[in-house]
Design a protein around this motif. Sequence first.
Motif, mmCIF file in Angstrom:
data_model
loop_
_atom_site.group_PDB
_atom_site.id
_atom_site.type_symbol
_atom_site.label_atom_id
_atom_site.label_comp_id
_atom_site.label_asym_id
_atom_site.label_seq_id
_atom_site.Cartn_x
_atom_site.Cartn_y
_atom_site.Cartn_z
ATOM 1 N N UNK A 41 0.809 -1.104 -0.108
ATOM 2 C CA UNK A 41 -0.086 0.189 -0.018
ATOM 3 C C UNK A 41 0.894 1.411 0.167
ATOM 4 N N UNK A 42 0.203 2.438 -0.283
ATOM 5 C CA UNK A 42 1.017 3.631 -0.313
ATOM 6 C C UNK A 42 0.084 4.740 0.139
ATOM 7 N N UNK A 43 0.706 5.674 0.952
ATOM 8 C CA UNK A 43 -0.009 6.573 1.640
ATOM 9 C C UNK A 43 0.587 7.912 1.180
ATOM 10 N N UNK A 44 -0.025 8.848 0.660
ATOM 11 C CA UNK A 44 0.419 10.086 0.047
ATOM 12 C C UNK A 44 -0.098 11.168 0.806
ATOM 13 N N UNK A 45 0.823 12.069 1.167
ATOM 14 C CA UNK A 45 0.489 13.356 1.882
ATOM 15 C C UNK A 45 0.954 14.350 1.057
ATOM 16 N N UNK A 46 -0.256 15.332 0.776
ATOM 17 C CA UNK A 46 0.053 16.559 -0.167
ATOM 18 C C UNK A 46 -0.744 17.526 0.295
ATOM 19 N N UNK A 47 -0.183 18.818 0.484
ATOM 20 C CA UNK A 47 -1.022 19.852 1.247
ATOM 21 C C UNK A 47 -1.710 20.657 -0.133
ATOM 22 N N UNK A 48 -1.191 20.819 -1.037
ATOM 23 C CA UNK A 48 -1.663 21.633 -2.255
ATOM 24 C C UNK A 48 -3.209 20.640 -2.829
ATOM 25 N N UNK A 49 -4.344 21.509 -2.937
ATOM 26 C CA UNK A 49 -5.543 20.736 -3.231
ATOM 27 C C UNK A 49 -5.660 20.569 -4.619
ATOM 28 N N UNK A 50 -5.133 21.099 -5.601
ATOM 29 C CA UNK A 50 -5.211 20.705 -6.732
ATOM 30 C C UNK A 50 -4.196 19.542 -7.165
ATOM 31 N N UNK B 225 -3.393 17.271 -4.975
ATOM 32 C CA UNK B 225 -4.122 16.147 -4.386
ATOM 33 C C UNK B 225 -5.118 15.752 -5.085
ATOM 34 N N UNK B 226 -6.067 16.487 -5.719
ATOM 35 C CA UNK B 226 -7.076 16.126 -6.419
ATOM 36 C C UNK B 226 -6.611 15.384 -7.622
ATOM 37 N N UNK B 227 -5.289 15.668 -8.232
ATOM 38 C CA UNK B 227 -4.641 15.074 -9.459
ATOM 39 C C UNK B 227 -4.308 13.688 -8.693
ATOM 40 N N UNK B 228 -3.745 13.590 -7.557
ATOM 41 C CA UNK B 228 -3.248 12.311 -7.119
ATOM 42 C C UNK B 228 -4.594 11.384 -7.236
ATOM 43 N N UNK B 229 -5.701 11.712 -6.531
ATOM 44 C CA UNK B 229 -6.845 11.136 -6.588
ATOM 45 C C UNK B 229 -7.195 10.465 -8.089
#
Length: 199
Positions: free
Chosen positions: A84-93, A95-99
């Motif tokens: 599994x991988x847990x991603x931490x990202x503060x920038x909303x855009x 983060x949305x692209x990661x999803x």
Amino acid sequence: MRKKSPQKQPNNKSNDGFIRIISGQFRNRKLPVKDVQGLRPTTDRIKETVFNWLMQDTRDAKVLDCFAGSGGLGFETLSRFAHSATFLEMDNSACAQLKTNAQTLKLNNADIHCTDSLRYLGQNTNEQQFDLVFVDPPFRQNLAKPCCDLLIENNWLSENALIYVEVESELNNLALPSNWLLLKEKVAGQVLCRLYQSQ
């Protein structure tokens, strides 16, 4: 009225606006990346070096990608059959692209948090420990050391965990936890890459 022709983005880097997964089940897949200030995707050249270092260590690993940005490091581990991988990202855009990219790859083992990495790691939850951690913060914001300190203080690391740290090359005297063993090191231009193992 004359139509404006679309401006071409300067092609300073290969795959500008995309990251490429270099090996594993998603090999050569390209994933879009948002143009976000401070976001600095790890280059293919460095990524190849890092994953040569980690060749025997990604399968079944529980991975934490701090300051995930493009997600290039975390997605690469999932392509190579990490647990599994847990991603931490503060920038909303970003983060949305990661999803979106996780959905594109049909991943059910990518856990994406739109959050400040230091705040997240500052929680003493002890609910999960990680075998492989990527610390690749935006340059010149003094984030690497406090991030690494929190990994230790709040018990985020499994026994003998591996920690990859990517910082600006002038930080070659960065004081990281004394019980981390330096396994590998590479300087590529302005980038210093190090792989540690917790003891």
